[in-house]
Design an enzyme around this catalytic site. Sequence first.
Site, short mmCIF file in Angstrom:
data_model
loop_
_atom_site.label_atom_id
_atom_site.label_comp_id
_atom_site.label_asym_id
_atom_site.label_seq_id
_atom_site.Cartn_x
_atom_site.Cartn_y
_atom_site.Cartn_z
N HIS A 114 -9.60 2.15 0.25
CA HIS A 114 -9.57 1.04 1.21
C HIS A 114 -10.73 1.11 2.23
O HIS A 114 -10.53 0.82 3.41
CB HIS A 114 -8.22 1.02 1.93
CG HIS A 114 -7.79 -0.32 2.40
ND1 HIS A 114 -8.42 -1.01 3.42
CD2 HIS A 114 -6.79 -1.13 1.98
CE1 HIS A 114 -7.80 -2.15 3.61
NE2 HIS A 114 -6.81 -2.26 2.76
N HIS A 123 0.79 -1.23 0.00
CA HIS A 123 0.00 0.00 0.00
C HIS A 123 0.83 1.28 0.00
O HIS A 123 0.53 2.24 0.72
CB HIS A 123 -0.95 0.01 1.20
CG HIS A 123 -2.04 -1.03 1.13
ND1 HIS A 123 -2.47 -1.58 -0.04
CD2 HIS A 123 -2.77 -1.62 2.12
CE1 HIS A 123 -3.44 -2.46 0.21
NE2 HIS A 123 -3.64 -2.52 1.51
N GLU A 179 -11.43 -3.67 -3.08
CA GLU A 179 -10.45 -2.70 -3.59
C GLU A 179 -10.23 -2.96 -5.08
O GLU A 179 -9.59 -3.94 -5.44
CB GLU A 179 -9.13 -2.85 -2.83
CG GLU A 179 -9.24 -2.70 -1.33
CD GLU A 179 -8.17 -3.49 -0.58
OE1 GLU A 179 -6.98 -3.17 -0.74
OE2 GLU A 179 -8.52 -4.41 0.17
C1 GLA Z 1 -5.27 -5.13 1.99
C2 GLA Z 1 -4.42 -6.34 1.99
C3 GLA Z 1 -4.58 -7.06 3.27
C4 GLA Z 1 -4.26 -6.15 4.44
C5 GLA Z 1 -5.12 -4.94 4.37
C6 GLA Z 1 -4.76 -3.96 5.42
O1 GLA Z 1 -6.56 -5.37 1.74
O2 GLA Z 1 -4.68 -7.19 0.90
O3 GLA Z 1 -3.73 -8.18 3.30
O4 GLA Z 1 -2.92 -5.79 4.41
O5 GLA Z 1 -5.01 -4.33 3.12
O6 GLA Z 1 -4.72 -4.51 6.68
#
Ligand code: GLA
Length: 352
Positions: free
Chosen positions: A180, A106, A317
């Site tokens: 997110h 991210h 997402e």
């Molecule tokens: C995304 C990732 C997850 C996790 C979340 C945040 O969705 O795919 O594995 O890291 O973000 O906690």
Amino acid sequence: MKIKKQSFGTLADGTPIALYTLVNAQGMMATITNYGGAIVSLTAPDRHGNFGDVVLGFDTLEEYVDHSPYFGCIIGRFGNRIANGRFTLDGVEYVLAQNDGQNHLHGGRKGFDKRVWTPRALEAPDGPALVLTYTSPDGEEGYPGTLAVTVAYTLTDDNALAIDYTATTDKKTVVNLTNHSYFNLSAGAAETILDHELFINAETFTPVDGTLIPTGEIRPVGGTPLDFRTLTPIGARINMDDAQLKFGGGYDHNWVLNGEPGELRLAARVYEPTSGRVMEVHTTEPAIQFYAGNFLPPSLKGKGGRVYVWRGGFCLETQHYPDSPNKPHFPSTELEPGQVYRTTTIYKFLAE
Ligand code: GLA
């Protein structure tokens, strides 16, 4: 006035942060902060027309700064994982933060979720809008190129929140932007999201290794617990003895969407049986990460005294595939000077 602005406090360095509330003609509201561009609350009507807040979030700026599990925010420069925090572009290796075990997640230690965006509220033809801009300097978090990013949130009168992302660069780079938000369509009535029913418009997904990096294979969903081609409760198979589910601690995978990337099409549909709320996700992106909140702690203090539990929210997402910079056969995430990165995702709310 369909747009209201309030203060959301100040950061430790004195930077003031704002909170904008967009209201549409039906009374639906979206409250968004320019800290990380996070959607702080989003109301949607149930089958009796009662509005309830369908996203997880915090009451205070401090909690967003301190310990947010990416609640509602803009993710960039690169959503999801890049293996070992490394990729090569035109023979040059770029080294990124390894902030998720050995991998990059991210956008790094201080991704777009922790940046202060410049806000501009306006009455767009389709409804009240908040346009957020941020210029990420060359080399920020290890990525090449000055990246100028615009994320526009528009709350339309058909109860949809549209998110339009654009970006340009002055040097070849990689980009993969998403939002997110964690949803719980029961608006607080159901603790977990396991009874929500999910449809994903995908025949295949990208299996992962034990660190959640795609192996490179594109695998049919048929015969696996990742088959959401018909509406199925999220909890129906989440604890099955399946290697892919074990790696994610549940669902945390990238589905390859049917239809043409670049064309706005249905990606997913979620139905919450007690309230009757339905959320449709439409996107121009090639794929979607469905994450069932498997890394949420057993209990987390949220908005208005609410306590969020493990798997108390899910994320959808929209994105390019994880680790694309290291997987030449995946759709490209490269952006060159002169090109415009442009994607749209719409979260639309209905009730049945
Ligand atoms: C995304 C990732 C997850 C996790 C979340 C945040 O969705 O795919 O594995 O890291 O973000 O906690």
